[in-house]
Motif scaffolding. Structure first.
Motif, PDB file in Angstrom:
ATOM      1  N   SER A  82       0.830  -0.958   0.006  1.00 55.30           N
ATOM      2  CA  SER A  82       0.082  -0.027  -0.016  1.00 55.30           C
ATOM      3  C   SER A  82       0.820   1.246   0.011  1.00 55.30           C
ATOM      4  N   PRO A  83       0.480   2.302  -0.858  1.00 57.52           N
ATOM      5  CA  PRO A  83       1.060   3.491  -0.577  1.00 57.52           C
ATOM      6  C   PRO A  83       0.988   4.194   0.669  1.00 57.52           C
ATOM      7  N   ILE A  84       1.859   5.030   1.427  1.00 55.08           N
ATOM      8  CA  ILE A  84       1.788   5.645   2.586  1.00 55.08           C
ATOM      9  C   ILE A  84       1.752   6.992   2.189  1.00 55.08           C
ATOM     10  N   ASN A  85       0.505   7.769   2.832  1.00 56.24           N
ATOM     11  CA  ASN A  85       0.314   8.982   2.567  1.00 56.24           C
ATOM     12  C   ASN A  85       1.466   9.891   3.107  1.00 56.24           C
ATOM     13  N   SER A  86       1.784  11.056   2.810  1.00 53.99           N
ATOM     14  CA  SER A  86       2.532  12.035   3.558  1.00 53.99           C
ATOM     15  C   SER A  86       1.554  12.741   4.620  1.00 53.99           C
ATOM     16  N   GLU A 140       5.433   7.298   0.908  1.00 50.93           N
ATOM     17  CA  GLU A 140       6.111   6.194   0.382  1.00 50.93           C
ATOM     18  C   GLU A 140       5.370   5.599  -0.834  1.00 50.93           C
ATOM     19  N   TYR A 141       5.926   5.453  -1.879  1.00 47.43           N
ATOM     20  CA  TYR A 141       5.147   4.948  -3.165  1.00 47.43           C
ATOM     21  C   TYR A 141       4.763   3.445  -2.680  1.00 47.43           C
ATOM     22  N   GLY A 142       3.325   3.017  -3.071  1.00 46.33           N
ATOM     23  CA  GLY A 142       3.296   1.333  -3.133  1.00 46.33           C
ATOM     24  C   GLY A 142       3.538   0.805  -4.434  1.00 46.33           C
ATOM     25  N   TYR A 143       3.242  -0.314  -4.716  1.00 44.39           N
ATOM     26  CA  TYR A 143       3.046  -1.180  -5.884  1.00 44.39           C
ATOM     27  C   TYR A 143       2.446  -2.238  -5.867  1.00 44.39           C
ATOM     28  N   GLU A 144       1.945  -2.541  -7.110  1.00 42.00           N
ATOM     29  CA  GLU A 144       1.179  -3.853  -7.373  1.00 42.00           C
ATOM     30  C   GLU A 144       1.487  -4.538  -8.554  1.00 42.00           C
ATOM     31  N   ILE A 179       5.670  -4.693 -11.867  1.00 41.40           N
ATOM     32  CA  ILE A 179       4.986  -4.021 -11.167  1.00 41.40           C
ATOM     33  C   ILE A 179       4.483  -2.668 -11.599  1.00 41.40           C
ATOM     34  N   MET A 180       3.410  -2.347 -10.966  1.00 46.89           N
ATOM     35  CA  MET A 180       3.070  -0.962 -11.127  1.00 46.89           C
ATOM     36  C   MET A 180       3.211   0.025  -9.980  1.00 46.89           C
ATOM     37  N   TYR A 181       3.633   1.137 -10.198  1.00 42.61           N
ATOM     38  CA  TYR A 181       3.781   1.893  -9.048  1.00 42.61           C
ATOM     39  C   TYR A 181       2.201   2.679  -8.552  1.00 42.61           C
ATOM     40  N   LEU A 182       2.179   2.651  -7.318  1.00 41.30           N
ATOM     41  CA  LEU A 182       0.970   3.285  -6.623  1.00 41.30           C
ATOM     42  C   LEU A 182       1.104   4.527  -6.016  1.00 41.30           C
ATOM     43  N   LYS A 183       0.559   5.738  -6.533  1.00 39.20           N
ATOM     44  CA  LYS A 183       1.110   7.235  -6.074  1.00 39.20           C
ATOM     45  C   LYS A 183       0.175   7.335  -4.779  1.00 39.20           C
ATOM     46  N   PRO A 184       0.771   7.832  -3.543  1.00 41.55           N
ATOM     47  CA  PRO A 184      -0.146   8.248  -2.680  1.00 41.55           C
ATOM     48  C   PRO A 184      -0.951   9.325  -2.805  1.00 41.55           C
TER      49      PRO A 184
END
Length: 400
Positions: free
Chosen positions: A104-108, A123-127, A153-158
């Motif tokens: 999971s992405p972690i928000n600021s 922190e960016y996440g990925y799937e 993988i594909m990066y997930l933006k917070p």
């Protein structure tokens, strides 16, 4: 295979396939050994051997001789082999792999510590890219490839980025009101409502709704009975005291320069705040709403001390303004004095049943003093209806 029987050829090919039955999928320090048996992979070995043995034997004599001669001279014939796999099991494997590697992405985030604004980095996440991973596996099965492979993988933006939240660097507006801590039920409700509307991040154009935050926090079950105002009368109800929190936040929003979308005053002036600056709420139909009209986020932070509630709104120093809130009583409405007969009182006696109060119309303005010429913004008009003074006169005759 010309020197092998069909059985020997089948056995040799199966040996090769068994040795190439697995390959490794890698992602960082993680390794996943994929076995082709996971998806019931089956190569049609007998069919390809039969087809190979038919070369140079399945046509007329002259053509067969030419084919064998060409092969002896180094020519090649590429045979397309057939294979099967279980699509349902492949989908199942991809789903399991997806769940295992998902991050999971972690928000600021924003928090206030000892009066300082503290911003954490995201922190960016990925799937798993299921479509690419499926293509890779099918390709490796088809080509009998056992080389290691990097998992796509594909990066997930917070949702909240440090680059945006770090623009929150100052206090835009602050307001406080006081309450009686000896009223324990009301104090309890003030603390709960303050907590439910605390640490709220509003991005540009987002709307703050007091009622939505109360509902989403599921704190209603912990509210206690305390004084409330219903139709111009003091009464008791669950959640009494919430309006003091909404009024405090409303005034912080006024001083912060945020756009007021919806505000409603009480039917009776409130003792903790001046006329024209209260904001009543009632779950379901009366709400306090305002929006972030800036291009940068703002942060709502509430504090409750022993006898006061404070609401502070933080934002960008570029949006900070010198604001004054001005209220004007535009009309003072006298109340009526009503006399009623009462058989509960003896003849010649009287009592005041209802003290009554004056009514008021009040306009609220926001003045921006930072401009060369102060700009005045009309916010709302509050109406506090008058209440009649009721005096009872006794009509019951004295017993002889």
């Amino acid at each position: 295979m010309s020197n092998l029987t069909k059985e020997e050829a089948i056995s040799k090919i199966n040996d090769v396939l068994n040795k190439k039955n697995t390959f490794v999928l890698r992602l960082g320090n993680k390794e996943y050994v994929f076995q082709k048996d996971y998806i019931d992979t089956e190569y049609k070995v007998k069919e390809i051997v039969d087809e190979a043995y038919a070369i140079g034997r399945n046509k007329d004599v002259i053509t067969n001789i030419r084919t064998k001669t060409d092969l002896n001279l180094g020519d090649e014939i590429i045979l397309n082999y057939k294979y099967n796999y279980n699509e349902r099991k492949l989908k199942g494997y991809l789903n399991c792999l997806y769940e295992d590697i998902y991050k999971s992405p972690i928000n600021s985030t924003v928090r206030i510590k000892d009066g300082d604004i503290v911003i954490s980095k995201e922190e960016y996440g990925y799937e798993l890219d299921k479509e690419k991973m499926e293509s890779i596996i099918i390709s490796k099965v088809k080509k009998i490839n056992c080389q290691d492979e990097v998992i796509p993988i594909m990066y997930l933006k917070p949702n909240n980025l440090y680059s945006e939240l770090s623009k929150i660097d100052t206090m835009l507006g602050r307001f406080e009101t006081h309450f009686n801590p000896k009223n324990e039920n009301r104090s309890n409700n003030i603390r709960l409502a303050s907590k439910a509307t605390n640490n709220i991040l509003l991005k540009p154009n987002e709307v703050f709704s007091f009622n939505e935050n109360i509902q989403n926090s599921h704190i209603q079950q912990y509210f206690k009975e305390a004084p409330v105002i219903i139709n111009g009368k003091q009464d008791k109800g669950k959640g009494g005291g919430m309006c003091q929190v909404s009024s405090t936040i409303y005034n912080a929003a006024l001083y912060s320069g945020l756009k007021i979308l919806n505000v409603t005053n009480h039917s009776i002036p409130s003792p903790y705040i001046e006329k024209g600056r209260d904001a009543t709420v009632c779950n379901g139909y009366i709400d306090l709403k305002f929006s972030n009209s800036y291009n940068t986020p703002v942060f709502i932070y509430n504090q409750v001390y022993e006898n006061k509630v404070i609401s502070t709104i933080y934002g960008s120093s570029n949006d900070k303004k010198d604001i004054e809130i001005y209220t004007e009583i535009t009309k003072e409405i006298p109340n009526e004095s009503v006399i009623k007969n009462s058989e509960d009182l003896e003849l010649g006696t009287s009592m005041v049943k209802q003290e009554g109060r004056k009514g008021y119309k009040v306009k609220t303005y926001r003045i921006y003093k930072t401009s060369p010429d102060a700009i005045t913004e009309y916010i709302s008009e509050s109406y506090y209806p008058p209440e009649d003074k009721i005096t009872l006169y006794g009509i019951r005759e004295l017993s002889k």
